[in-house]
Design a protein around this motif. Structure first.
Motif, PDB file in Angstrom:
ATOM      1  N   PRO B 105       0.864  -1.181   0.000  1.00  0.00           N
ATOM      2  CA  PRO B 105       0.000   0.000   0.000  1.00  0.00           C
ATOM      3  C   PRO B 105       0.896   1.225   0.000  1.00  0.00           C
ATOM      4  O   PRO B 105       1.935   1.232   0.639  1.00  0.00           O
ATOM      5  N   TYR B 190      12.493   5.018  -0.803  1.00  0.00           N
ATOM      6  CA  TYR B 190      11.239   5.547  -0.262  1.00  0.00           C
ATOM      7  C   TYR B 190      10.125   5.603  -1.307  1.00  0.00           C
ATOM      8  O   TYR B 190       8.952   5.704  -0.957  1.00  0.00           O
ATOM      9  N   SER B 193       7.426   2.975  -0.688  1.00  0.00           N
ATOM     10  CA  SER B 193       6.383   3.229   0.306  1.00  0.00           C
ATOM     11  C   SER B 193       5.484   4.385  -0.088  1.00  0.00           C
ATOM     12  O   SER B 193       4.308   4.407   0.274  1.00  0.00           O
ATOM     13  N   LYS B 213      11.135  -7.182   4.099  1.00  0.00           N
ATOM     14  CA  LYS B 213      11.196  -7.520   5.521  1.00  0.00           C
ATOM     15  C   LYS B 213      11.620  -6.321   6.362  1.00  0.00           C
ATOM     16  O   LYS B 213      11.207  -6.188   7.506  1.00  0.00           O
ATOM     17  N   ALA B 214      12.451  -5.433   5.795  1.00  0.00           N
ATOM     18  CA  ALA B 214      12.849  -4.227   6.520  1.00  0.00           C
ATOM     19  C   ALA B 214      11.649  -3.291   6.690  1.00  0.00           C
ATOM     20  O   ALA B 214      11.464  -2.681   7.748  1.00  0.00           O
ATOM     21  N   ILE B 215      10.822  -3.194   5.651  1.00  0.00           N
ATOM     22  CA  ILE B 215       9.622  -2.358   5.732  1.00  0.00           C
ATOM     23  C   ILE B 215       8.676  -2.932   6.794  1.00  0.00           C
ATOM     24  O   ILE B 215       8.110  -2.206   7.609  1.00  0.00           O
ATOM     25  N   GLY B 217       9.543  -4.682   9.388  1.00  0.00           N
ATOM     26  CA  GLY B 217      10.133  -4.371  10.691  1.00  0.00           C
ATOM     27  C   GLY B 217       9.908  -2.925  11.092  1.00  0.00           C
ATOM     28  O   GLY B 217       9.642  -2.622  12.254  1.00  0.00           O
ATOM     29  N   ALA B 218       9.979  -2.031  10.118  1.00  0.00           N
ATOM     30  CA  ALA B 218       9.779  -0.607  10.405  1.00  0.00           C
ATOM     31  C   ALA B 218       8.346  -0.351  10.869  1.00  0.00           C
ATOM     32  O   ALA B 218       8.107   0.421  11.799  1.00  0.00           O
ATOM     33  N   TYR B 219       7.387  -1.029  10.237  1.00  0.00           N
ATOM     34  CA  TYR B 219       5.998  -0.867  10.666  1.00  0.00           C
ATOM     35  C   TYR B 219       5.803  -1.392  12.085  1.00  0.00           C
ATOM     36  O   TYR B 219       5.083  -0.794  12.887  1.00  0.00           O
ATOM     37  N   ALA B 220       6.461  -2.510  12.398  1.00  0.00           N
ATOM     38  CA  ALA B 220       6.375  -3.046  13.763  1.00  0.00           C
ATOM     39  C   ALA B 220       6.951  -2.037  14.755  1.00  0.00           C
ATOM     40  O   ALA B 220       6.390  -1.816  15.834  1.00  0.00           O
ATOM     41  N   MET B 221       8.079  -1.402  14.376  1.00  0.00           N
ATOM     42  CA  MET B 221       8.706  -0.390  15.230  1.00  0.00           C
ATOM     43  C   MET B 221       7.815   0.823  15.410  1.00  0.00           C
ATOM     44  O   MET B 221       7.793   1.456  16.468  1.00  0.00           O
ATOM     45  N   ALA B 222       7.091   1.188  14.349  1.00  0.00           N
ATOM     46  CA  ALA B 222       6.268   2.402  14.369  1.00  0.00           C
ATOM     47  C   ALA B 222       4.940   2.158  15.084  1.00  0.00           C
ATOM     48  O   ALA B 222       4.071   3.015  15.075  1.00  0.00           O
ATOM     49  N   GLY B 224       2.839  -0.480  14.486  1.00  0.00           N
ATOM     50  CA  GLY B 224       1.823  -1.131  13.661  1.00  0.00           C
ATOM     51  C   GLY B 224       1.785  -0.528  12.274  1.00  0.00           C
ATOM     52  O   GLY B 224       2.266   0.578  12.060  1.00  0.00           O
ATOM     53  N   PRO B 226       0.318   1.111   8.709  1.00  0.00           N
ATOM     54  CA  PRO B 226      -0.652   2.171   8.454  1.00  0.00           C
ATOM     55  C   PRO B 226      -2.044   1.601   8.220  1.00  0.00           C
ATOM     56  O   PRO B 226      -2.199   0.408   7.958  1.00  0.00           O
ATOM     57  N   ASN B 228      -4.193   1.655   5.895  1.00  0.00           N
ATOM     58  CA  ASN B 228      -4.540   0.987   4.637  1.00  0.00           C
ATOM     59  C   ASN B 228      -3.724  -0.285   4.385  1.00  0.00           C
ATOM     60  O   ASN B 228      -3.644  -0.765   3.264  1.00  0.00           O
TER      61      ASN B 228
END
Lengths: 297, 297
Positions: B105, B190, B193, B213-215, B217-222, B224, B226, B228
């Motif tokens: 997304p 970027y 995303s 997988k890095a993206i 991980g970043a969502y997990a760090m942030a 959860g 977004p 959508n």
């Protein structure tokens, strides 16, 4: 200038840009700023070797060589900065390929990622050398005790990855690491953000660069970076004899400020000198990786 | 089973695992499930060619070959799934290297990323072929009109990147693209995303896999993903004659369900057949990239 009263700035660039900045400072702060007017900058589309001539980045590096400055901070072309720094300051013995090192906030403390664009096509021996650099940097710059070092791949099971990873895995397992660091094997993309398995992630400069920007984009998508800081906007250049920090090409004022703060932090700890001394104790393969790209274009 | 009343499942695996799942369904739903007991699975640490023998993934592919199933969904070893699908279903003419395609997304609509692990070391000709595949997939699977196709690199200026990117950039610029797609040149991490510059991002399977997988991980760090939707947990395999979806190795129940939903969506649109037909109209270099890795290990 506001948060670090001991900081002095040498601005290298067009006079009118420097004037705009000086106008925003009060007289006391202005007294801590020197300007060296240089008009020619290496553009993002220029070849990095354009930095060999008279240019902002070359002049900034020269200022460090001449003792007028302690560190260089650049938000210009990464390749031009790496080239100018390697030519002007010289490489450390045993480091043919400099590495750009970025530090990411992770759940379990900082994760050091290298290379993020200094050497786009390293061979296994360079990756092993970068593992040593990264371990020393994590200990020296971030006080990480006994850093866990991993090699980025598509799975954590031995044998996963492309030819470079399959050749580099045993090379990293064999290299002695400083500061009590140990090699934990292959790690995956999410380990960079989570940091539960690893403190130092080694990869080639191409992968590290696109990865860092993808993480940055993901944070933007998620409505902003996590509370403890998002993707770093500045990276340290290791392997050249001096303190050099490269900011994101699209850096804003806060990003450049954080790059300057990183440079000051590293210089005050003598990070470059300490990492270099730790590196000198580690034996290395004197044969260069033949498929290394000289510098990032 | 609950959200898609037309769906029928063929479970391939150990009987006791299937029994556990059947026990959670009501009698009507249970009538839509068939079990094919197979004990041997290809482990994550096994070589992909282990899938040549009797194994869950090979049996599932065989069920599609025999007409007992319309699509395969696997959360097992990616390499084993790609190998079993390529051997069992055959490759499309003109596609030596299958690609795993993930949809992310983004701010301006979905972004199609390929390859995320199907072919770890493609050459320029394979990347150009994958650009065609990605453009067709974006149009067919996601109804993207006139997709913008980009090549992932470390900067968007021409000439940025390693040798593979510098060779692939002109190859992608030269290849005719289907569905009104156009090549927009080099894009950065970027852009995956954000999606403001590009709808289809082409990269090698190694970079795409660690990036995805890095993206994640970043969502997990942030805190959860977004609203959508975050990083996709399932990817479509393009280039084999059938509908094959690969889920994340660490997939949970919701992830597997979304993989099954993706397979059903693709099969109902005849995405594989339509993409294949679009591909057949595009001329291609019959000489394979010699440095391609046969399948992901």
């Amino acid at each position: 200038m506001r948060t670090d009263p001991d900081l002095r700035l040498l601005l290298v660039g067009p006079t009118e840009v420097a004037d705009g900045l000086l106008g925003a400072l009060d007289p006391t702060q202005r007294a801590r700023v020197t300007v060296r007017p240089v008009r020619a900058a290496v553009g993002m589309a220029d070849h990095p070797t354009a930095a060999r001539g008279e240019s902002t980045v070359r002049t900034a590096v020269q200022a460090v060589q001449d003792g007028f400055a302690d560190a260089v901070v650049s938000a210009g072309s990464t390749g031009a900065t790496v080239t100018a720094a390697a030519l002007g300051l010289g490489r450390w013995p045993g480091v043919r390929r400099p590495a750009l090192v970025a530090t990411l906030p992770a759940v379990d403390g900082p994760v050091v990622l290298l290379d993020v664009g200094g050497t786009l096509e390293p061979g296994p021996a360079t990756l092993a050398r970068h593992a040593v650099l990264g371990a020393a940097y994590a200990a020296v710059a971030h006080a990480v005790a006994a850093p866990r070092v991993g090699l980025l791949s598509v799975g954590h099971e031995a044998g996963k990855g492309d030819r470079l990873r399959r050749a580099a895995d045993p090379a990293l397992a064999a290299v002695p690491l400083p500061c009590g660091a140990r090699y934990v094997g292959l790690v995956e993309g999410y380990d960079i953000s989570l940091g539960t398995r690893v403190d130092v992630v080694v990869t080639d400069g191409f992968t590290g660069n696109v990865l860092l920007k993808a993480i940055e984009g993901a944070y933007a998508m998620a409505g902003g970076p996590p509370a403890n800081g998002g993707a770093p906007r500045a990276a340290a250049l290791l392997g050249v004899a001096g303190t050099v920090v490269v900011c994101h090409g699209a850096a804003g004022p806060d990003d450049v400020a954080s790059g300057i703060a990183l440079a000051a932090h590293l210089w005050r700890r003598d990070a470059a000198g300490t990492v270099r001394a730790l590196l000198a104790e580690i034996p290395h393969d004197p044969a260069p990786d033949r498929n290394d790209t000289e510098v990032a274009p």
